[in-house]
Motif scaffolding. Structure first.
Motif, short mmCIF file in Angstrom:
data_model
loop_
_atom_site.label_atom_id
_atom_site.label_comp_id
_atom_site.label_asym_id
_atom_site.label_seq_id
_atom_site.Cartn_x
_atom_site.Cartn_y
_atom_site.Cartn_z
N PHE A 1 0.83 -1.21 0.00
CA PHE A 1 0.00 0.00 0.00
C PHE A 1 0.86 1.26 0.00
N LEU A 2 1.89 1.26 0.86
CA LEU A 2 2.70 2.48 0.98
C LEU A 2 3.37 2.87 -0.34
N PRO A 3 4.01 1.93 -1.04
CA PRO A 3 4.59 2.34 -2.33
C PRO A 3 3.55 2.93 -3.26
N LYS A 4 2.35 2.33 -3.24
CA LYS A 4 1.32 2.86 -4.13
C LYS A 4 1.02 4.33 -3.81
N ILE A 5 0.75 4.59 -2.54
CA ILE A 5 0.34 5.97 -2.26
C ILE A 5 1.50 6.93 -2.46
N PHE A 6 2.70 6.48 -2.14
CA PHE A 6 3.82 7.40 -2.36
C PHE A 6 4.03 7.67 -3.83
N SER A 7 3.87 6.64 -4.65
CA SER A 7 4.09 6.91 -6.06
C SER A 7 2.97 7.76 -6.64
N VAL A 8 1.75 7.60 -6.10
CA VAL A 8 0.67 8.45 -6.61
C VAL A 8 0.98 9.91 -6.36
N VAL A 9 1.37 10.24 -5.12
CA VAL A 9 1.61 11.66 -4.86
C VAL A 9 2.90 12.13 -5.50
N ALA A 10 3.77 11.21 -5.82
CA ALA A 10 5.05 11.64 -6.42
C ALA A 10 4.83 12.24 -7.80
N ILE A 11 3.82 11.75 -8.49
CA ILE A 11 3.63 12.23 -9.87
C ILE A 11 3.31 13.73 -9.90
N PRO A 12 2.27 14.16 -9.17
CA PRO A 12 2.03 15.60 -9.17
C PRO A 12 3.21 16.40 -8.67
N MET A 13 3.93 15.84 -7.72
CA MET A 13 5.09 16.58 -7.19
C MET A 13 6.14 16.80 -8.26
N MET A 14 6.35 15.78 -9.04
CA MET A 14 7.36 15.93 -10.08
C MET A 14 6.91 16.94 -11.12
N ILE A 15 5.63 16.88 -11.43
CA ILE A 15 5.13 17.85 -12.39
C ILE A 15 5.31 19.26 -11.82
N ALA A 16 5.03 19.36 -10.52
CA ALA A 16 5.01 20.68 -9.90
C ALA A 16 6.33 21.42 -10.08
N PHE A 17 7.42 20.71 -9.93
CA PHE A 17 8.69 21.43 -9.88
C PHE A 17 9.22 21.83 -11.24
N VAL A 18 8.57 21.42 -12.31
CA VAL A 18 9.07 21.85 -13.61
C VAL A 18 8.11 22.83 -14.26
N PHE A 19 7.13 23.30 -13.50
CA PHE A 19 6.15 24.21 -14.08
C PHE A 19 6.13 25.53 -13.35
N PRO A 20 5.93 26.60 -14.09
CA PRO A 20 5.58 27.85 -13.43
C PRO A 20 4.08 27.81 -13.12
N ARG A 21 3.50 28.92 -12.69
CA ARG A 21 2.07 28.84 -12.34
C ARG A 21 1.20 29.54 -13.36
N TYR A 22 -0.01 29.03 -13.45
CA TYR A 22 -1.01 29.64 -14.33
C TYR A 22 -1.77 30.71 -13.58
#
Lengths: 245, 625, 483, 299
Positions: free
Chosen positions: D252-273
Motif C-alpha cells: 500500500f505504501l509504495p502505491k500511495i507514495f508513487s501516486v503523490v510523487a507524480i504531481p510533485m514531479m510535475i510541480a517542480f518543472v512548471f511555473p504557475r497559471y
C-alpha cells in the motif's frame, strides 16, 4: 550613538534571565532543548533586500550552496519568518519599513545584517539619507561584513546563528523589549517624535513578561502621548432587547 | 370539527385577531403566540407526519357549479405545513421585538405586516389542504396574492418588484387554469382521482400541453427558469422577517403543487414516457434540466450580487432546483432528498435572512462592500450565519448536506452524470458565494463607523439560535426529518425511503450522520488539542497586519471585498448575458408595440369607416361561404 | 301580470311629468325620479318571485301577435329590466344645473331599457333601441365640453349607422318571413332563415346592435365617450346598456339564428374585441380610458361566451355579463374623482383608502381571482370553451387567458401606485360619499356573491336554462302555435 | 468489530496518516531538491519545522475565528482520515462513503478560509478567493471521476470498492477498468494538492503566500500538519479508487507514495497559471477526458 549601546549590560542580563527561566522539571528541560534544537534547524528567513548584497543570496539558496540542507527556507511574510536578513544600506525611509516588519515577526526572531553598510554605513557613511548603524534601531544577532560578502560568508554567518540559537545565545529579540526605550529613542531621533508602528511593543513586553526598568522611559512616554489605542478588537457578547420608552 | 378544521379556523382567526389588535407593539407577540397555537394543533395531527394516518379531511366541502371542493391533509401537506407554521412562528417572533419598534417608528404599519404574514400562512395552509384541482387552484391564487401583499409592503421599489411578481404570477395562474380546464375536458371533473385515471388515456400531445402549462404556472412561484426574474428582487425588498418567511417556504408552494400534479397525479414514469423529438429526451429529462439550469444560473447570479439580501434570494431560487430535481428522480433516495431539502432549505434560508436583517438592523446596510469585521461585534449572529451558510453550501455536519447526499446518491444510481455534474457545480458555486457573504459581512476589517455596533437584540437572537440549532440537530440526526419525508413520499405514491435515525443504511454505500458528525466533532476536538498545545496566542489589532511594510491607518480600508472572484469572473463574466432579461424586455416591448397599434386603431376618427368595412367583410364572408 | 307594462310605462310617464312637477315643487321633482325607479324595482322584484320557472307574455291592448305589441318576460328579461331600473337608480345622475334634463333622460333610459329587455318582437326592440340611443346622446353630452361633444357626435354617427344596419337586417328578416314577432320567427327560422339571407340579416343585426354592445370593430366610440361623459353615465352605458344590446343578440341567437356560422362570426369578433381591448388598455395613461378599454375586452369575453352553442353558452355568458354588470359601474363610480392621468393617482390611497381597497377588490374579481364571483364566471366560460370540438373555441380560451394576464398587469400597476408615497404630487381628492357608498354597495354585492356562490350559481343556471329554452318562449307567446 | 477496536482504529488512522504524511512532505521537498540538483532538507526536517512553529513565543492571532479556522483545518482532515480505509483498518468507511469523503475534504479549506477571513488581510482574502475559484475548477473533473467510479463499482462504500478490485487482481483495478477517468483524476489531483502549475492562490511574491500571510507560529504549524494529512488523503483516495487500495501496508505504501510523487514531479518543472487559465485548463482537458471516460463506462 553606538557608544551608548556599549554601556548596556546585555550579556549579563540575558544570562540572569536565562538562569531565571531554568525549569525544575528535567523533562521540560529536555523539551526546551528539543525546541531550541529545532529552532536552529528550521529557520525561515525573510530577506529584506535593501541593497546590492541581495545578489549573493540566490547562489546561497540554489544548488551550489543549498541553504535548505540546513533547514533554511525563504519566506515572504514577517509572520512566518524567524530571521530578518537585511542586505545592504538602509535608507531612513527603508528603515521605517524594516522596523515595522521586524516588530511584526514572531519571537524568537533574529536579525542578520549583511554587508558593511549595515555595520557602520559602509561606503554610504557620509550620506544624509541612510541609517548608518543598524543595531541602534534593532538588536542585531549576526553581522556578516563584506562588500559584498560571498555566499560562503553568508552560509557561515547563518551557521554561526544556528549555533547561537541551539546554545541559547541568540536571544537578542528580548533585548528589544527590555530596552525598548533606548531603541525607540533612536528611532524617534531619526523619524520624529510622532513615530509609531502598529505593533504595541509595550503591551507585548507585558504579554511576554519582558518588562524591565529600561523598557519604559522618556521616549515611550512621548509615544504614549500620541499613540492611538491599538488594542485588539475583542469579541463583545451582550444581547439585550432595548425597550424604548 | 376535525383537527384540520380547527387548524384552518385558528389560522383564519389569527388574521382577524392581528387585524383587530392593530398597529401596536404587542401585535407581533400575539401573532407569535397564535402561530405557536397553530403549531400545537398541527402537532395534534402528527400521526400524518409519521405515516400512521393516511389523511385527515376537513368537514368543509362545497359544490359550486357542479364541481366539488374539498380539503384534506396528508403526509405531504403536513410536512409542508410544519415548515410553514414554524417559519411563520420564528419570523413573527423575530419581528416582534426591536425590529418591530424600528419598523413602526419608520412609518411602517405592524398591523399590515402581521396581517400579511398571517394571511400568507392561512393561504398556504389552504393550498396545502387542497383535495382537488379546483381547491388547489383557489389555494394557489390565495397564496399568490398574499405573498404579493407582503412583498408590496416596503418602499416604492418593493412595490415595483412586487408588481413584476404579480404579472408573472397571474400569467402563471392563467396557465394553471388553462391546464385545469384541459384536464377537466379530458377527465370530466376536477377530482384528483379522475385526473389520475384519465392520464393513461390521454394522448401524449395533450399531456405535454398540460404538463407544460402546469410547470409554467407553478414554476413561476418556485422561480424556475425562465420564470425566475421576479423573485430575487421582490424577496430582497420584502421587510426583513417577511423575507425570511418567504425565502423559507413561499416558493416551495410551487414545488408542492408540482409534486401533487406531476408526481402524484401524472406520475413521473408517465413523464419519462413523454418523448420529445429525440427518442432520448423525455419530459422528465426536460424538467430535470430546467431544474439543474435554474440551480446553476441562479447560483452564479447570486455570486455576482453585492447586496446580501439579493444574494440570498438568488440562492433561494437556485436551491429550488435541487428540490425539483430530487423529486423528478422519483426513486426513494432522490425524492427523499428533494423533499428533505425543502425542510433544510427553509431552516437555513430563514436563519440567513434573519442574520442579514439583524446586520441591517444594527448597521443600516446590507451592501457587502460596506460591511466587514462584524464578528467581534455580533458574534452570535456570526455563528448563526456560519451554520446557515454551511447548511446552504451543503457541507457536513449541517442538514443541507444530508439532502444533497441523498440526491447525489440517487443520481449515481440513476446514472445521470451530467445532472450530477450540474448539481455539484451548483454546490461549488454556492460555496464560493456564501463565503463571500460571510467574509464581507463578518470577517475582514471592521469599519470605523461600526466599532460601536452591538449584538442583535435578544428577540432576534433567539429565533436565529433556534433555527441554527435545528439546522445542526437535523444534520446530526437526519432521521428526525426523514420520518416525515417518508410519510410525505408515501402520501404522493413515491417509493418510501428506508432510513434510521442517523441516515440511510445501505449495503451499497449508506450514510450515517451520527457517526460522520461525531467523528467530525472529535476531529475538531483533536484539532483543538493540537492547536492549544502550542504557546499562548497574542491577539493583535486588525491594523497590525502585513502590508508589505506599509503603514496602515483606519482611514484607508484594508479590506478585499469588491469583485471578490476576479479570476473566475474574468473567464465566465462574459457568459452573463442577461439573456432572460432581454427576453423579458423583448416580450414587454412586443406587447407595448401591439398595444400602441391597438390604441391607434381606437384613436382613428373614422368609426363609420370601420363599420362599413366590418359589414362589407362580414357580408362577403357570408356570401363567399 | 299586467304590472309588467308598468316597468316601462311608469318611468316614461314620470319623465314627461317631471318638468310639470318641477313647476310645483323642486324638491318633489328631485325625489320623484328615484322614487319611481324604486317602485319599478320593487315591482320587478315582486314579479321575479311570482314568476318562478314559468314565463309570461303580455299582449298590450289585447291584440294577438303578429299585430299586437308583445311583452315577454322570462327571468332573463326580467333580470335585465330589473338591472336597468336598479342600475339607473344607483347611478342616478348627479346634481347640477342640468339636473332636470338629466333626470328626465335617465328615466326615459330606464323605461326604454326595460322595454328593450321585455320586448317580444323585433320592431319594438328596434324602437326601444333607438330610444335608448337618443337618450344616451343627451346624457353623454351633459358635460358640455368640446371633447364631450366631439365624442358624442362620433358616437351618434356610428350609432345611427348601426341602427340603420340593424333596421336593414330586420327588413331582410321581415321580407323572408313576414313577421317580426320573435316567437313566430323562431318557428319559421329553420325553414325561412336558414340560408344566405338569414345569415346576412343576422350579420347586419349583430353589427348594428353590436355598436352598443361594444362589439369589435364598431366600438371605437367607447374610449372617447367614456373618457368624456360623466362617470355615472359611463357606468350606466358600460354596465347596463351594453348588456341590453347583448341581450337582444342572445335572444336572436337562441330563438332565430342558431346556425353555427352565426356563432363563429360572434366568436371571432369577440376574440378580436378581447385582444384589441386588453392590449389597448395596457398602454392607457388615463383612468377612464383604461377601464373603457377593459370594458371592451370584457364585452369581448361575453361575445365569446355567448357564442358557445346551447344552454352552456347562455349560462356562461350570462354569468360573465352579470358579473360585469356589478363591477364596471362600480369602477366608473370610482373614476369620478380619479379620472384623468394615471400618474396623478400616486398616493391616492391616503386620501381615499376605501376607494383604493374597493378598486383592488373589483380588479381582483375582474381578472378572475378565486373565490370572487369573477373567477367562477371565467371558469364557466373556460370549461365550456374547451369542451367544444371546434378548435377555434380553444383559441378563444387562450385569448381570454392572455387577456386576463394583461389585465392583471395594468390594473395592478394602477392599484399599487395608489400606495406609493410620492412627495412631489398631491394625491387626488377623496371620493364623494355618494359615489363611494354606491361603489361600496356594489362591492359588498360582489363579496356577497362570493359567499353565496352556490345558490347564486343555481339561480343563474335556472335563468339560463329558461332563456335557452326555445319551446317555452314559443309556447308562452303563442300557445297554439305548437302542435 | 467491537466498539473498542473501532475506537482504537479511529485514533490510529489519523495518526498513521500524519506519520505517512510527514514522509510525503519530506518526499516532496526532496523531489524538489533533486530536480533542482540540490541536496534537500534532512530527514527530520518536517518535524523540525512543526516543532519550531509550535514552539514560537509569539503566536499572533487576529481573533477567535482565526484560531477556530486552524482547528477546523486540522480537525476536518482528522475526521476525513477515519472515512478512508487503509490496510487492516476500515474505520467508518461504511458510514459515509466516497461522496461524504469528498465533502468532508472541503471542510478544512473552508475552515482555513474562515480563519484567514478574520485576519483582515487582503492578501489572505485574495488567496482564498483564488483557492475557492481553483476548487471550482478542479472539483468538476474530480467529481465526474467520483461519479464514474461509484457508478462502475456500484457502491459508494470505499471498503467495498477496494474489495471489488482486489477480488479481480491487478486486472480489475480501476486504472485498468477506466483508464481515462484515472487520467482525469490524476490531473485534478494536481489542483487538489495545490501544487504548481495550480498554486496561484499561494503566489508568494505576489500575495505573500495568500491564505498563509498572517499565519505565524502554531497557526502555520497547524497548516503544516494539515499539509501532511492532505497529501496522504489524496494519495490514499486515488489508490483506493484506481489502484486497488491496499491489502498490506507493504504494497500500500509504495502505491500511495508513487501516486503523490507524480504531481510533485510535475510541480517542480512548471511555473504557475493565472486563475482564469487554471479554470480554463481544468475545465477543458480533465473534464473532456473524464466525460469521455464516463461515456466509455456508462455505455
Amino acid at each position: 550613538m553606538s557608544n551608548e549601546l556599549e554601556n548596556i549590560p546585555i550579556r549579563q542580563e540575558l544570562e540572569v534571565l536565562q538562569s531565571g527561566q531554568k525549569r525544575t522539571n528535567p523533562l521540560a528541560n529536555v523539551f526546551d532543548g528539543l525546541v531550541k534544537f529545532c529552532r536552529s534547524r528550521s529557520m525561515f528567513m525573510l530577506h529584506y533586500c535593501t541593497g546590492c548584497g541581495a545578489i549573493e543570496l540566490p547562489p546561497a539558496m540554489t544548488s551550489r550552496f543549498d541553504m535548505e540542507r540546513l533547514g533554511i527556507q525563504p519566506m515572504v511574510t514577517p509572520r512566518q519568518a524567524d530571521i530578518l536578513l537585511i542586505t545592504g544600506y538602509v535608507s531612513i525611509k527603508t528603515l521605517k519599513r524594516i522596523i515595522l516588519t521586524y516588530e511584526q515577526m514572531g519571537s524568537p526572531k533574529y536579525v542578520i545584517g549583511i554587508c558593511s553598510c549595515t555595520v557602520n554605513g559602509g561606503m554610504y557613511w557620509q550620506s544624509y539619507a541612510t541609517a548608518k548603524v543598524l543595531r541602534d534601531y534593532l538588536p542585531v544577532d549576526v553581522y556578516i561584513a563584506g562588500c559584498m560578502p560571498r555566499p560562503e560568508a553568508v552560509i557561515s554567518g547563518l551557521r554561526e546563528l544556528m549555533e547561537d540559537i541551539s546554545s541559547g545565545r541568540a536571544e537578542s529579540w528580548k533585548k528589544y523589549y527590555q530596552h525598548y526605550d533606548y531603541y525607540l529613542g533612536n528611532q524617534q531621533k531619526l523619524f520624529g517624535e510622532d513615530w509609531q508602528t502598529p505593533t504595541d511593543i509595550i503591551a507585548e513586553a507585558r504579554h511576554y513578561d519582558l518588562m524591565t526598568e529600561h523598557t519604559l522611559g522618556e521616549h515611550t512616554a512621548l509615544l504614549e502621548k500620541h499613540q492611538k489605542p491599538l488594542e485588539a478588537l475583542e469579541m463583545r457578547l451582550s444581547v439585550k432587547d432595548k425597550q424604548k420608552v | 370539527m376535525t383537527p384540520l378544521d380547527q387548524l384552518l379556523a385558528l389560522s383564519a382567526l389569527t388574521v382577524v385577531a392581528v387585524w383587530l389588535i392593530g398597529n401596536r407593539q404587542v401585535t407581533g407577540w400575539n401573532a407569535t403566540i397564535l402561530y405557536a397555537a397553530q403549531g400545537v394543533l398541527l402537532m395534534m395531527m402528527s400521526d400524518l407526519g409519521y405515516g400512521e394516518v393516511q389523511s385527515i379531511a376537513s368537514s368543509l366541502t362545497f359544490k359550486v357549479l357542479g364541481h366539488g371542493l374539498h380539503w384534506r391533509f396528508d403526509g405531504l401537506s403536513w410536512f409542508f405545513a410544519l415548515i410553514t407554521i414554524g417559519a411563520a412562528f420564528l419570523a413573527s417572533w423575530f419581528a416582534s421585538g426591536e425590529w418591530g419598534q424600528r419598523y413602526r417608528a419608520a412609518g411602517g404599519s405592524l398591523r399590515l405586516f402581521h396581517v400579511a404574514l398571517a394571511l400568507n400562512v392561512f393561504s398556504m395552509l389552504v393550498l396545502l389542504a387542497s383535495g382537488d384541482l379546483l381547491s388547489l387552484f383557489i389555494g394557489w391564487e390565495l397564496v399568490s396574492w398574499a405573498s404579493f401583499l407582503i412583498m408590496a409592503l416596503g418602499s416604492a421599489t418593493a412595490t415595483r418588484y412586487a408588481m413584476r411578481y404579480v404579472t408573472y404570477a397571474f400569467a402563471g395562474a392563467m396557465a394553471v387554469l388553462m391546464a385545469l380546464v384541459m384536464v377537466y375536458t379530458r377527465s370530466g371533473s376536477f377530482e384528483f382521482q379522475d385526473f389520475r385515471d384519465a392520464v393513461p388515456a390521454m394522448s401524449s400531445g395533450s399531456l405535454w400541453m398540460i404538463v407544460i402549462l402546469f410547470v409554467a404556472g407553478f414554476g413561476v412561484k418556485m422561480a424556475l427558469i425562465p420564470f425566475h426574474l421576479w423573485q430575487a428582487k421582490a424577496y430582497a425588498e420584502t421587510p426583513g422577517p417577511g423575507a425570511a418567511f418567504l425565502g423559507a417556504i413561499s416558493s416551495r408552494m410551487g414545488l408542492f403543487a408540482l409534486v401533487v400534479v406531476l408526481v402524484q397525479l401524472v406520475g413521473v414514469e408517465r413523464l419519462a414516457d413523454l418523448q420529445l423529438v429525440f427518442p432520448f429526451f423525455s419530459a422528465r429529462d426536460l424538467l430535470s434540466w430546467l431544474a439543474v439550469l435554474t440551480l446553476i444560473f441562479a447560483t452564479f447570479t447570486a455570486l455576482r450580487q453585492h447586496d446580501a439580501r439579493r444574494l440570498l434570494a438568488w440562492h433561494g431560487i437556485g436551491q429550488g432546483g435541487y428540490m425539483l430535481l430530487g423529486v423528478l428522480i422519483a426513486d426513494d433516495l432522490g425524492s427523499a432528498g428533494g423533499l428533505m431539502h425543502v425542510f433544510n432549505h427553509a431552516t437555513y434560508q430563514a436563519v440567513l435572512f434573519m442574520t442579514v436583517t439583524a446586520v441591517i438592523h444594527r448597521t443600516g446596510t446590507s451592501d457587502l462592500n460596506k460591511l466587514g469585521g462584524l464578528v467581534t461585534r455580533m458574534p452570535l449572529s456570526f455563528v448563526a450565519m456560519l451554520i446557515g451558510i454551511i447548511g446552504l453550501a451543503g457541507l457536513p455536519p449541517m442538514n443541507g448536506f444530508v439532502s444533497k447526499w441523498l440526491l447525489y446518491r440517487a443520481l449515481i444510481i440513476d446514472g445521470s452524470p451530467l445532472l450530477f455534474l450540474g448539481s455539484v457545480v451548483g454546490t461549488l458555486g454556492t460555496i464560493l458565494s456564501v463565503y463571500k457573504l460571510i467574509h464581507n459581512t463578518f470577517l475582514g476589517q471592521l469599519r470605523l463607523e461600526h466599532v460601536e455596533v452591538e449584538e442583535a437584540p435578544s428577540s432576534m437572537i433567539w429565533p436565529m439560535m433556534i433555527l441554527s440549532t435545528i439546522v445542526f440537530v437535523t444534520g446530526y440526526f437526519p432521521g428526525l426529518v426523514l420520518d416525515w419525508v417518508a410519510s410525505a413520499q408515501a402520501a404522493v405514491g413515491l417509493p418510501v425511503l428506508a432510513h434510521n435515525l442517523g441516515g440511510v443504511p445501505s449495503h451499497k454505500g449508506g450514510l450515517d450522520m451520527i457517526w460522520v458528525v461525531s467523528v467530525l466533532l472529535a476531529g475538531f476536538g483533536i484539532g483543538a488539542l493540537v492547536f492549544f498545545s502550542g504557546g499562548r496566542s497574542k491577539r493583535v489589532h486588525q491594523l497590525d497586519n502585513y502590508a508589505g511594510g506599509h503603514f496602515l491607518t483606519a482611514e484607508t480600508r484594508y479590506q478585499y471585498s469588491d469583485n471578490f472572484y476576479p479570476g473566475l469572473m474574468h473567464l465566465i463574466g462574459p457568459w452573463y448575458r442577461k439573456s432572460f432579461r432581454w427576453l423579458e424586455r423583448g416580450f414587454v416591448s412586443t406587447v407595448d408595440t401591439l398595444s400602441q397599434a391597438m390604441q391607434g386603431f381606437y384613436r382613428v376618427v373614422h368609426p363609420s369607416f370601420y363599420l362599413l368595412v366590418a359589414v362589407v367583410s362580414a357580408l362577403t364572408w357570408v356570401v363567399a361561404r | 301580470m299586467n304590472q309588467l307594462a308598468l316597468l316601462v310605462a311608469l318611468p316614461l310617464i314620470t319623465a314627461f311629468l317631471l318638468p310639470v312637477v318641477n313647476r310645483v315643487s323642486t324638491l318633489a321633482a328631485r325625489w320623484l325620479g328615484p322614487l319611481v325607479l324604486l317602485v319599478t324595482s320593487a315591482i320587478g322584484i315582486s314579479l321575479w318571485s311570482q314568476l318562478g320557472d314559468s314565463a309570461v307574455a303580455v299582449e298590450l291592448g289585447g291584440f294577438r301577435p303578429p299585430l299586437g305589441i308583445t311583452l315577454y318576460a322570462d327571468r332573463l328579461a326580467l333580470l335585465f329590466a330589473l338591472a336597468t331600473s336598479i342600475g339607473t337608480l344607483l347611478l342616478w345622475p348627479s346634481r347640477g344645473e342640468e339636473w332636470l334634463r338629466q333626470s328626465t333622460l335617465a328615466l326615459i333610459l330606464a323605461a326604454s331599457g326595460s322595454g328593450l329587455a321585455l320586448s317580444g318582437d323585433l320592431f319594438n326592440i328596434y324602437v326601444f333601441y333607438e330610444l335608448v340611443a337618443v337618450v344616451s346622446y343627451g346624457l353623454i353630452a351633459a358635460r358640455s365640453s368640446a371633447g364631450s361633444f366631439a365624442a358624442t357626435v362620433r358616437y351618434l354617427i356610428v350609432s345611427s349607422f348601426g341602427a340603420a344596419l340593424a333596421l336593414t337586417g330586420i327588413a331582410l328578416v321581415y321580407q323572408a318571413t313576414g313577421t317580426l314577432n320573435l316567437a313566430q320567427l323562431s318557428q319559421l327560422a329553420p325553414t325561412h332563415l336558414n340560408n344566405l339571407q338569414g345569415l346576412a340579416a343576422f350579420v347586419l343585426m349583430l353589427i348594428g346592435f353590436g355598436v352598443k354592445a361594444e362589439l369589435f370593430p364598431v366600438n371605437t366610440w367607447v374610449p372617447e365617450v367614456y373618457a368624456t361623459a360623466p362617470t355615472r353615465v359611463s357606468g350606466l352605458l358600460a354596465g347596463v346598456v351594453s348588456k341590453l344590446a347583448l341581450l337582444i343578440i342572445v335572444r336572436l341567437l337562441v330563438l332565430v339564428f342558431n346556425q353555427p356560422e352565426a356563432l363563429t362570426v360572434m366568436l371571432v369578433l369577440g376574440m378580436l374585441g378581447v385582444v384589441t381591448g386588453e392590449l389597448a388598455a395596457w398602454r392607457a395613461r388615463d383612468f377612464n380610458r383604461m377601464i373603457a378599454y377593459s370594458s371592451i375586452g370584457q364585452l369581448g369575453i361575453m361575445f365569446i361566451a355567448f357564442s358557445i352553442p346551447g344552454q352552456a353558452g347562455v349560462f356562461a355568458g350570462l354569468a360573465v355579463a352579470l358579473h360585469h354588470l356589478v363591477v364596471k359601474p362600480a369602477m366608473f363610480l370610482l373614476a369620478g374623482r380619479w379620472q384623468g392621468s394615471l400618474d396623478r393617482l400616486a398616493g391616492a390611497a391616503r386620501t381615499s383608502p376605501l376607494g383604493a381597497v374597493l378598486f383592488i377588490l373589483l380588479a381582483l374579481s375582474l381578472i378572475g381571482v378565486p373565490p370572487l364571483p369573477g373567477f367562477w364566471a371565467k371558469l364557466l366560460v373556460m370549461v365550456n370553451l374547451m369542451a367544444q370540438e371546434n378548435t377555434l373555441y380553444s383559441v378563444g380560451a387562450w385569448v381570454i387567458m392572455g387577456g386576463a394576464a394583461l389585465e392583471a398587469n395594468y390594473l395592478f400597476r394602477v392599484a399599487s401606485s395608489f400606495y406609493h408615497r410620492s412627495e412631489q404630487q398631491t394625491p387626488p381628492v377623496a371620493h364623494r360619499t355618494r359615489d363611494l357608498a354606491t361603489a361600496s354597495l356594489l362591492g359588498a354585492g360582489l363579496v356577497a356573491g362570493a359567499v353565496l356562490i352556490m345558490p347564486l350559481a343555481d339561480e343563474i343556471e335556472g335563468v339560463a336554462s329558461q332563456a335557452a329554452n326555445r319551446d317555452q318562449y314559443v309556447q308562452t307567446v303563442n300557445p297554439e302555435a305548437l302542435p | 468489530m467491537s466498539p473498542g477496536e473501532l475506537i482504537i482504529e479511529l485514533f490510529l488512522m489519523p495518526l498513521v496518516a500524519f506519520v505517512v504524511g510527514l514522509g510525503m512532505v519530506l518526499m516532496y521537498r526532496r523531489i524538489g531538491a533533486r530536480i533542482q540538483r540540490r541536496v534537500g532538507p534532512p530527514f527530520f526536517q518536517p518535524i523540525y519545522d512543526i516543532i519550531k512553529l509550535y514552539g514560537k513565543h509569539t503566536q499572533i492571532s487576529h481573533g477567535l475565528i482565526h484560531e477556530i479556522g486552524i482547528i477546523m483545518a486540522v480537525g476536518g482532515y482528522v475526521a476525513a482520515e477515519t472515512l478512508l480505509p487503509v490496510p487492516g483498518m476500515s474505520g467508518l468507511a461504511d458510514k459515509g462513503g466516497v461522496v461524504t469523503l469528498a465533502y468532508v475534504m472541503m471542510i478544512p479549506s473552508l475552515g482555513l478560509a474562515l480563519g484567514v477571513g478574520q485576519c483582515a488581510n487582503p492578501n489572505g482574502s485574495i488567496g482564498i478567493s483564488r483557492a475557492l475559484t481553483a476548487m471550482l475548477a478542479y472539483d468538476i473533473p474530480f467529481i465526474l471521476v467520483i461519479f464514474g467510479a461509484a457508478y462502475v463499482y456500484g457502491t459508494t462504500n470505499l471498503a467495498d470498492i477496494i474489495a471489488i478490485q482486489q477480488q479481480q487482481g491487478p486486472g480489475g483495478w480501476g486504472i485498468v477498468q477506466m483508464p481515462l477517468l484515472a487520467l482525469a483524476a490524476l490531473l485534478s489531483l494536481q489542483g487538489i494538492m495545490g501544487k504548481q502549475p495550480f498554486e496561484i492562490y499561494i503566489a508568494p511574491a505576489e500575495i505573500a503566500t495568500g491564505p498563509m500571510v498572517e499565519m505565524s507560529g502554531k497557526f502555520m504549524g497547524g497548516l503544516f500538519v494539515m499539509q501532511c494529512f492532505q497529501l496522504y488523503t489524496v494519495g490514499v483516495l486515488y489508490t483506493t479508487l484506481f489502484l486497488g487500495g491496499g491489502e498490506y501496508w507493504l504494497t500500500f505504501l509504495p502505491k500511495i507514495f508513487s501516486v503523490v510523487a507524480i504531481p510533485m514531479m510535475i510541480a517542480f518543472v512548471f511555473p504557475r497559471y493565472r486563475t482564469e487559465d487554471v479554470i480554463r485548463l481544468l475545465w477543458k482537458w480533465p473534464v473532456l477526458i473524464a466525460l469521455t471516460g464516463l461515456a466509455v463506462v456508462l455505455r
